[in-house]
Design a protein around this motif. Structure first.
Motif, PDB file in Angstrom:
ATOM      1  N   ALA A   1       0.815  -1.218   0.000  1.00  0.00           N
ATOM      2  CA  ALA A   1       0.000   0.000   0.000  1.00  0.00           C
ATOM      3  C   ALA A   1       0.850   1.270   0.000  1.00  0.00           C
ATOM      4  CB  ALA A   1      -0.927   0.000   1.211  1.00  0.00           C
ATOM      5  N   LYS A   2       2.169   1.114   0.131  1.00  0.00           N
ATOM      6  CA  LYS A   2       3.108   2.252   0.179  1.00  0.00           C
ATOM      7  C   LYS A   2       2.790   3.181   1.343  1.00  0.00           C
ATOM      8  CE  LYS A   2       4.192   2.225  -4.787  1.00  0.00           C
ATOM      9  NZ  LYS A   2       3.545   0.923  -5.067  1.00  0.00           N
ATOM     10  N   VAL A   3       2.607   2.571   2.529  1.00  0.00           N
ATOM     11  CA  VAL A   3       2.376   3.341   3.752  1.00  0.00           C
ATOM     12  C   VAL A   3       3.355   2.854   4.817  1.00  0.00           C
ATOM     13  CG1 VAL A   3      -0.069   3.717   3.248  1.00  0.00           C
ATOM     14  CG2 VAL A   3       0.614   1.731   4.621  1.00  0.00           C
ATOM     15  N   ALA A   4       3.499   3.642   5.874  1.00  0.00           N
ATOM     16  CA  ALA A   4       4.347   3.239   6.991  1.00  0.00           C
ATOM     17  C   ALA A   4       3.699   2.078   7.739  1.00  0.00           C
ATOM     18  CB  ALA A   4       4.568   4.414   7.933  1.00  0.00           C
ATOM     19  N   ILE A   5       4.533   1.265   8.380  1.00  0.00           N
ATOM     20  CA  ILE A   5       4.015   0.100   9.091  1.00  0.00           C
ATOM     21  C   ILE A   5       3.037   0.513  10.198  1.00  0.00           C
ATOM     22  CG2 ILE A   5       5.960   0.072  10.702  1.00  0.00           C
ATOM     23  CD1 ILE A   5       4.051  -2.986   9.299  1.00  0.00           C
ATOM     24  N   LYS A   6       3.185   1.714  10.755  1.00  0.00           N
ATOM     25  CA  LYS A   6       2.275   2.174  11.803  1.00  0.00           C
ATOM     26  C   LYS A   6       0.850   2.336  11.297  1.00  0.00           C
ATOM     27  CE  LYS A   6       3.156   7.142  11.145  1.00  0.00           C
ATOM     28  NZ  LYS A   6       3.645   8.389  11.774  1.00  0.00           N
ATOM     29  N   ASN A   7       0.668   2.386   9.984  1.00  0.00           N
ATOM     30  CA  ASN A   7      -0.662   2.522   9.405  1.00  0.00           C
ATOM     31  C   ASN A   7      -1.383   1.182   9.248  1.00  0.00           C
ATOM     32  OD1 ASN A   7       1.029   4.938   8.217  1.00  0.00           O
ATOM     33  ND2 ASN A   7      -1.109   5.562   8.135  1.00  0.00           N
ATOM     34  N   VAL A   8      -0.712   0.091   9.611  1.00  0.00           N
ATOM     35  CA  VAL A   8      -1.311  -1.245   9.519  1.00  0.00           C
ATOM     36  C   VAL A   8      -1.596  -1.755  10.925  1.00  0.00           C
ATOM     37  CG1 VAL A   8      -1.032  -3.597   8.668  1.00  0.00           C
ATOM     38  CG2 VAL A   8      -0.051  -1.679   7.391  1.00  0.00           C
ATOM     39  N   SER A   9      -2.805  -2.232  11.142  1.00  0.00           N
ATOM     40  CA  SER A   9      -3.214  -2.708  12.462  1.00  0.00           C
ATOM     41  C   SER A   9      -3.807  -4.108  12.364  1.00  0.00           C
ATOM     42  CB  SER A   9      -4.255  -1.757  13.075  1.00  0.00           C
ATOM     43  OG  SER A   9      -3.770  -0.432  13.144  1.00  0.00           O
ATOM     44  N   PHE A  10      -3.834  -4.786  13.505  1.00  0.00           N
ATOM     45  CA  PHE A  10      -4.477  -6.092  13.592  1.00  0.00           C
ATOM     46  C   PHE A  10      -4.967  -6.292  15.011  1.00  0.00           C
ATOM     47  CE2 PHE A  10       0.152  -6.502  13.699  1.00  0.00           C
ATOM     48  CZ  PHE A  10       0.362  -7.048  14.959  1.00  0.00           C
ATOM     49  N   SER A  11      -5.877  -7.233  15.194  1.00  0.00           N
ATOM     50  CA  SER A  11      -6.473  -7.452  16.509  1.00  0.00           C
ATOM     51  C   SER A  11      -5.676  -8.428  17.352  1.00  0.00           C
ATOM     52  CB  SER A  11      -7.916  -7.950  16.368  1.00  0.00           C
ATOM     53  OG  SER A  11      -8.503  -8.168  17.629  1.00  0.00           O
ATOM     54  N   GLY A  12      -5.210  -9.526  16.739  1.00  0.00           N
ATOM     55  CA  GLY A  12      -4.523 -10.541  17.529  1.00  0.00           C
ATOM     56  C   GLY A  12      -3.323 -11.116  16.816  1.00  0.00           C
ATOM     57  N   MET A  13      -2.297 -11.456  17.588  1.00  0.00           N
ATOM     58  CA  MET A  13      -1.163 -12.192  17.052  1.00  0.00           C
ATOM     59  C   MET A  13      -1.593 -13.637  16.829  1.00  0.00           C
ATOM     60  SD  MET A  13       1.404 -10.061  16.907  1.00  0.00           S
ATOM     61  CE  MET A  13       2.838 -11.130  16.841  1.00  0.00           C
ATOM     62  N   LYS A  14      -1.201 -14.209  15.711  1.00  0.00           N
ATOM     63  CA  LYS A  14      -1.544 -15.593  15.403  1.00  0.00           C
ATOM     64  C   LYS A  14      -0.274 -16.429  15.241  1.00  0.00           C
ATOM     65  CE  LYS A  14      -6.058 -15.154  15.224  1.00  0.00           C
ATOM     66  NZ  LYS A  14      -6.121 -13.900  15.955  1.00  0.00           N
ATOM     67  N   ASP A  15      -0.399 -17.716  15.508  1.00  0.00           N
ATOM     68  CA  ASP A  15       0.726 -18.630  15.432  1.00  0.00           C
ATOM     69  C   ASP A  15       1.383 -18.588  14.055  1.00  0.00           C
ATOM     70  OD1 ASP A  15      -1.389 -19.856  17.401  1.00  0.00           O
ATOM     71  OD2 ASP A  15       0.537 -20.713  17.972  1.00  0.00           O
ATOM     72  N   ARG A  16       2.688 -18.783  14.057  1.00  0.00           N
ATOM     73  CA  ARG A  16       3.402 -18.824  12.779  1.00  0.00           C
ATOM     74  C   ARG A  16       3.286 -20.203  12.128  1.00  0.00           C
ATOM     75  NH1 ARG A  16       9.722 -17.112  11.704  1.00  0.00           N
ATOM     76  NH2 ARG A  16       9.703 -17.432   9.455  1.00  0.00           N
ATOM     77  N   TRP A  17       3.576 -21.255  12.886  1.00  0.00           N
ATOM     78  CA  TRP A  17       3.567 -22.597  12.292  1.00  0.00           C
ATOM     79  C   TRP A  17       2.136 -23.104  12.256  1.00  0.00           C
ATOM     80  CZ3 TRP A  17       6.789 -24.629   9.155  1.00  0.00           C
ATOM     81  CH2 TRP A  17       6.820 -25.990   8.917  1.00  0.00           C
ATOM     82  N   ALA A  18       1.345 -22.525  11.378  1.00  0.00           N
ATOM     83  CA  ALA A  18      -0.085 -22.792  11.304  1.00  0.00           C
ATOM     84  C   ALA A  18      -0.626 -22.191  10.017  1.00  0.00           C
ATOM     85  CB  ALA A  18      -0.794 -22.166  12.509  1.00  0.00           C
ATOM     86  N   VAL A  19      -1.869 -22.532   9.720  1.00  0.00           N
ATOM     87  CA  VAL A  19      -2.651 -21.832   8.703  1.00  0.00           C
ATOM     88  C   VAL A  19      -3.676 -21.021   9.458  1.00  0.00           C
ATOM     89  CG1 VAL A  19      -4.237 -22.047   6.759  1.00  0.00           C
ATOM     90  CG2 VAL A  19      -2.316 -23.634   6.973  1.00  0.00           C
ATOM     91  N   THR A  20      -3.619 -19.703   9.331  1.00  0.00           N
ATOM     92  CA  THR A  20      -4.513 -18.848  10.110  1.00  0.00           C
ATOM     93  C   THR A  20      -5.184 -17.823   9.210  1.00  0.00           C
ATOM     94  OG1 THR A  20      -2.838 -17.172  10.650  1.00  0.00           O
ATOM     95  CG2 THR A  20      -2.976 -19.089  12.093  1.00  0.00           C
ATOM     96  N   ARG A  21      -6.393 -17.493   9.594  1.00  0.00           N
ATOM     97  CA  ARG A  21      -7.138 -16.429   8.929  1.00  0.00           C
ATOM     98  C   ARG A  21      -7.414 -15.341   9.954  1.00  0.00           C
ATOM     99  NH1 ARG A  21     -11.542 -19.716   5.099  1.00  0.00           N
ATOM    100  NH2 ARG A  21      -9.964 -20.700   3.756  1.00  0.00           N
ATOM    101  N   GLN A  22      -7.086 -14.117   9.595  1.00  0.00           N
ATOM    102  CA  GLN A  22      -7.293 -13.012  10.523  1.00  0.00           C
ATOM    103  C   GLN A  22      -7.494 -11.708   9.760  1.00  0.00           C
ATOM    104  OE1 GLN A  22      -2.741 -12.945  11.880  1.00  0.00           O
ATOM    105  NE2 GLN A  22      -3.889 -11.236  12.773  1.00  0.00           N
ATOM    106  N   TRP A  23      -7.960 -10.698  10.496  1.00  0.00           N
ATOM    107  CA  TRP A  23      -8.248  -9.387   9.928  1.00  0.00           C
ATOM    108  C   TRP A  23      -7.102  -8.412  10.184  1.00  0.00           C
ATOM    109  CZ3 TRP A  23     -12.450  -8.052   6.968  1.00  0.00           C
ATOM    110  CH2 TRP A  23     -13.491  -8.987   6.901  1.00  0.00           C
ATOM    111  N   PHE A  24      -6.861  -7.560   9.194  1.00  0.00           N
ATOM    112  CA  PHE A  24      -5.931  -6.447   9.299  1.00  0.00           C
ATOM    113  C   PHE A  24      -6.667  -5.186   8.842  1.00  0.00           C
ATOM    114  CE2 PHE A  24      -3.295 -10.127   8.874  1.00  0.00           C
ATOM    115  CZ  PHE A  24      -2.101  -9.854   9.522  1.00  0.00           C
ATOM    116  N   SER A  25      -6.160  -4.030   9.238  1.00  0.00           N
ATOM    117  CA  SER A  25      -6.671  -2.781   8.673  1.00  0.00           C
ATOM    118  C   SER A  25      -5.497  -1.923   8.223  1.00  0.00           C
ATOM    119  CB  SER A  25      -7.536  -2.017   9.687  1.00  0.00           C
ATOM    120  OG  SER A  25      -6.763  -1.480  10.743  1.00  0.00           O
TER     121      SER A  25
END
Length: 370
Positions: free
Chosen positions: A70-94
């Motif tokens: 999106a060509k924005v700073a990382i501070k402009n990206v948010s999420f609700s919860g940290m999810k496991d790395r060694w997994a298949v996960t679905r989650q929301w970002f803004s």
């Protein structure tokens, strides 16, 4: 230095020791998590909400890819919860894009990331706002007697399990706890992005030790004098009056309320007393270095439910593979359920690397990691 690994491995179980053993996380697909947001994006606003599936990637890495796309700073990206790395996960970002046209995020090409949905919303996605997580887990290479399994699943679906923090919180071999202890002793100063990880690990250890003591006493799902209660499905807490104790016992049976344990911090106006307070204080006194270090960081005391009751818990056993599915409120760990059902091991991995890779963990992450 305290042997934290021994402490973590000696936590008491609420049910008889499982006679069935198996391997968890043989591959990322064996640990599937789907974040349940609990509301729908409104379709307009300054923030682009993205529903993303990631495979064998940590949450912060995905956030960085979205920021670059999106060509924005990382501070402009948010999420609700940290999810496991060694997994298949679905989650929301803004992604905050005020006054800008939304790029087609589905055009983001990465082997580990798939954008499933995108929509606009007036407000950013904040930590811990999602309602729950759905889990589908597979254990392989099962060995042992499984005759108890159906009855145990039925009991857990009704009575719940101790709401322990999982091993991911503490790092490989309890490394995050050792780092917290060294930090508090002045042996080193962690980077700012590490501090929240270590603070959270220390608070979680104290909580788990108090919960383990109550499990050993057989009152982890009951009211004891001086307890602070939490309304199910909320973070609202209250201290019962003497004439309410009978009613509290009934409400506990109905899973309308839960007894709580402390997330250690500065004393609040509402504190445990009597039997509950004495038990908590005895654990604090066993870890004076952690308590003193946490107080110097100015964290406020909070409460966490001592039990969690998985919703829609089901199991399927085929040959040497067990599949479990269930839903947990945000902030609760699937491994707390798993540990009461199967004596599981995991493929040898360094969980702390998942956390070390995260460059934007806030201090207040105790209930926002899942």
């Amino acid at each position: 230095m305290t042997d934290y690994l021994t402490l973590l491995n000696s936590q008491h179980s609420a049910y008889d020791k499982p006679t069935l053993s198996g391997v968890l996380r043989s591959c990322p697909e064996d640990f599937f998590v789907d974040e349940i947001l609990g509301f729908e994006p409104e379709g307009e606003g300054e923030h682009v909400f993205l529903y993303i599936e990631k495979t064998a990637a940590n949450t912060q890495f995905v956030a960085e890819q979205l920021a670059a796309f999106a060509k924005v700073a990382i501070k402009n990206v948010s999420f609700s919860g940290m999810k496991d790395r060694w997994a298949v996960t679905r989650q929301w970002f803004s992604v905050h894009l005020p006054g800008k046209t939304s790029p087609d995020f589905t055009a983001l090409k990465h082997d580990e990331i798939t954008v499933l949905k995108q929509s606009r919303h007036p407000r950013k996605l904040r930590r811990g706002v999602h309602k729950a997580n759905y889990f589908r887990l597979r254990l392989r290479q099962l060995e042992g007697d499984s005759s108890y399994l159906a009855d145990r699943v039925a009991s857990i679906a009704t009575l719940g399990v101790p709401n322990y923090f999982g091993e991911q919180r503490f790092g490989h071999g309890g490394r995050n706890l050792n780092s917290a202890q060294r930090w508090f002793a002045g042996a080193f100063k962690p980077r700012r992005n590490q501090q929240g990880i270590f603070l959270s690990a220390a608070r979680s250890l104290l909580f788990n030790q108090i919960l383990s003591a109550r499990v050993a006493q057989g009152n982890w799902a009951d009211y004891i004098p001086g307890d602070i209660m939490m309304l199910a499905g909320t973070h609202s807490v209250f201290k019962p009056e003497l004439n309410e104790v009978e009613d509290i016992a009934l409400r506990l049976q109905q899973a309308d309320v839960h007894s709580t344990g402390p997330m250690f911090g500065k004393a609040s106006a509402m504190a445990t007393s009597e039997q509950a307070g004495a038990l908590e204080q005895s654990v604090f006194e066993q870890h004076p270095d952690l308590c003193a270090g946490l107080l110097t960081q100015g964290l406020a005391s909070e409460r966490r439910a001592l039990r969690v009751i998985p919703a829609q818990l089901s199991h399927q056993l085929v040959d040497d593979v067990l599949e479990l599915s269930f839903e947990l409120p945000s902030g609760c760990f699937a491994t707390a359920v798993m540990a009461e059902l199967v004596a599981y091991s995991t493929m040898e991995r360094d969980y702390s690397q998942d956390v070390a890779d995260n460059k934007a963990v806030s201090k207040n992450v105790d209930n926002n990691n899942n």
